[in-house]
Design a protein around this motif. Structure first.
Motif, PDB file in Angstrom:
ATOM      1  N   GLN A 110      -6.242  11.900   4.463  1.00 53.80           N
ATOM      2  CA  GLN A 110      -6.327  13.300   4.930  1.00 53.80           C
ATOM      3  C   GLN A 110      -6.846  14.193   3.811  1.00 53.80           C
ATOM      4  O   GLN A 110      -7.717  15.033   4.035  1.00 53.80           O
ATOM      5  N   GLN A 111      -6.330  13.988   2.594  1.00 52.04           N
ATOM      6  CA  GLN A 111      -6.770  14.805   1.446  1.00 52.04           C
ATOM      7  C   GLN A 111      -8.250  14.538   1.164  1.00 52.04           C
ATOM      8  O   GLN A 111      -9.020  15.455   0.893  1.00 52.04           O
ATOM      9  N   SER A 112      -8.642  13.276   1.272  1.00 47.66           N
ATOM     10  CA  SER A 112     -10.006  12.909   0.881  1.00 47.66           C
ATOM     11  C   SER A 112     -11.059  13.412   1.872  1.00 47.66           C
ATOM     12  O   SER A 112     -12.171  13.753   1.479  1.00 47.66           O
ATOM     13  N   ALA A 120       1.367   6.551   3.146  1.00 45.98           N
ATOM     14  CA  ALA A 120       0.802   7.048   1.873  1.00 45.98           C
ATOM     15  C   ALA A 120      -0.721   7.016   1.925  1.00 45.98           C
ATOM     16  O   ALA A 120      -1.391   7.940   1.428  1.00 45.98           O
ATOM     17  N   MET A 121      -1.279   5.975   2.520  1.00 51.72           N
ATOM     18  CA  MET A 121      -2.739   5.875   2.621  1.00 51.72           C
ATOM     19  C   MET A 121      -3.289   6.941   3.574  1.00 51.72           C
ATOM     20  O   MET A 121      -4.332   7.547   3.310  1.00 51.72           O
ATOM     21  N   PHE A 170       0.868  -1.186   0.000  1.00 52.61           N
ATOM     22  CA  PHE A 170       0.000   0.000   0.000  1.00 52.61           C
ATOM     23  C   PHE A 170       0.907   1.239   0.000  1.00 52.61           C
ATOM     24  O   PHE A 170       0.993   1.968   0.970  1.00 52.61           O
ATOM     25  N   ASN A 171       1.595   1.450  -1.116  1.00 52.87           N
ATOM     26  CA  ASN A 171       2.562   2.554  -1.234  1.00 52.87           C
ATOM     27  C   ASN A 171       1.917   3.752  -1.942  1.00 52.87           C
ATOM     28  O   ASN A 171       0.711   3.757  -2.226  1.00 52.87           O
ATOM     29  N   GLY A 172       2.734   4.749  -2.254  1.00 56.02           N
ATOM     30  CA  GLY A 172       2.212   5.978  -2.864  1.00 56.02           C
ATOM     31  C   GLY A 172       1.519   5.737  -4.197  1.00 56.02           C
ATOM     32  O   GLY A 172       0.484   6.331  -4.487  1.00 56.02           O
ATOM     33  N   GLU A 173       2.092   4.848  -5.003  1.00 51.43           N
ATOM     34  CA  GLU A 173       1.518   4.564  -6.324  1.00 51.43           C
ATOM     35  C   GLU A 173       0.114   3.949  -6.182  1.00 51.43           C
ATOM     36  O   GLU A 173      -0.820   4.319  -6.900  1.00 51.43           O
ATOM     37  N   VAL A 174      -0.012   3.034  -5.237  1.00 56.98           N
ATOM     38  CA  VAL A 174      -1.326   2.393  -5.002  1.00 56.98           C
ATOM     39  C   VAL A 174      -2.297   3.393  -4.366  1.00 56.98           C
ATOM     40  O   VAL A 174      -3.464   3.472  -4.761  1.00 56.98           O
TER      41      VAL A 174
END
Ligand SMILES: C[S@@+](CC[C@H](N)C(=O)[O-])C[C@H]1O[C@@H](n2cnc3c(N)ncnc32)[C@H](O)[C@@H]1O
Length: 257
Positions: A111-113, A105-106, A33-37
């Motif tokens: 937080q953004q969502s 990353a998640m 579950f990294n930045g790309e995912v």
């Protein structure tokens, strides 16, 4: 053929398209579950998990019915916060919603969502491992496709911790990919899931590479194992609320005082 995810749930914002496994990879690394995912996660889960939008709707109903003022509602393995936001919007004013995930990353994505959500003031996010986190005074605890990523040896302990953190009358919501013990049935369900993913626009290469990446990272159990674990942890009653191919949502009820 449809490439359009089901956006009927207000918590599911229009996501970026998942192309993580679209190009041939010489060696497929274990799934992370990294930045790309995190960037494409909402699209990935909608197009990979049959019934995902319904599981979010069920979480909303559970939160409405069992969420109590002056208690906490937890979203364990909150990812980008789709279920977290459903909990926040469905509960009375004096509830705290706590989203926990061990992927930085998640948590950033989450937080953004939640930033623009009307109910975001109720939400606290924690970047923590579920195996070490503190849970308490909970009326609802959600594990939406999370337990399957935890080491098998730790799952009983986590469910026992969840049970003891719930107040009397509290509930756990548990959604998981499951396996069947009958190989013929399992192979039919696998074929149907594959067909679902193709219908969602994934190529055979993407499906094969994602499957290889998830091998040994997502370890599914049977429905019976899950229901037995809920029972052993102390839940007075449990039931399967939803099934879509091999994806199940179950609920465990703790006895009311
Ligand atoms: C399939 S996703 C969950 C989807 C999410 N609940 C939803 O409804 O959209 C699994 C999540 O569990 C998190 N996770 C896996 N193992 C964890 C652990 N030991 N502690 C905390 N989070 C974990 C991952 O980082 C990932 O975000």
């Amino acid at each position: 053929m449809t490439n359009t995810p089901d956006l009927s749930s207000p918590e599911i914002k229009r996501p970026s398209k998942d192309t993580v496994y679209a190009e041939h990879q010489v060696e497929v690394a274990p799934f992370e579950f990294n930045g790309e995912v995190a960037e494409v996660f909402d699209d990935m889960i909608l197009r990979s998990v049959p019934g995902y939008a319904l599981s979010i709707e069920l979480i909303r109903l559970i939160a409405q019915r069992y969420g109590q003022n002056n208690t906490q509602l937890y979203d364990l393995g909150c990812s980008s916060g789709v279920a977290t936001r459903a909990l926040a919007e469905a509960t009375p004013a004096h509830c705290a919603i706590i989203g926990i995930d061990n992927s930085p990353a998640m948590i950033t994505r989450c937080q953004q969502s939640i930033a623009t959500d009307a109910a975001h003031h109720k939400i606290e996010l924690r970047c923590e491992d579920l195996l070490n986190c503190e849970l308490s005074n909970a009326s609802v605890i959600v594990l939406n496709y999370t337990l399957q990523f935890l080491p098998m040896a730790e799952r009983d302990r986590l469910m026992a911790k969840i049970y003891s953190a719930l107040i009397p009358g509290g509930v756990v919501f548990l959604a998981e990919k499951v396996i069947e013990t009958d190989p013929k049935l399992q192979s039919e369900l696998t074929a149907l899931h594959l067909a679902f993913k193709r219908r969602q626009g994934y190529s055979d290469l993407e499906i094969a590479q994602k499957r290889a990446a998830l091998e040994a990272v997502l370890v599914p159990e049977t429905e019976q194992q899950h229901l037995a674990r809920l029972h052993s942890a102390g839940f007075e009653q449990s039931a399967t609320l939803q099934r879509a191919i091999n994806f199940l949502a179950m609920v465990g009820w703790k006895r009311a005082a």
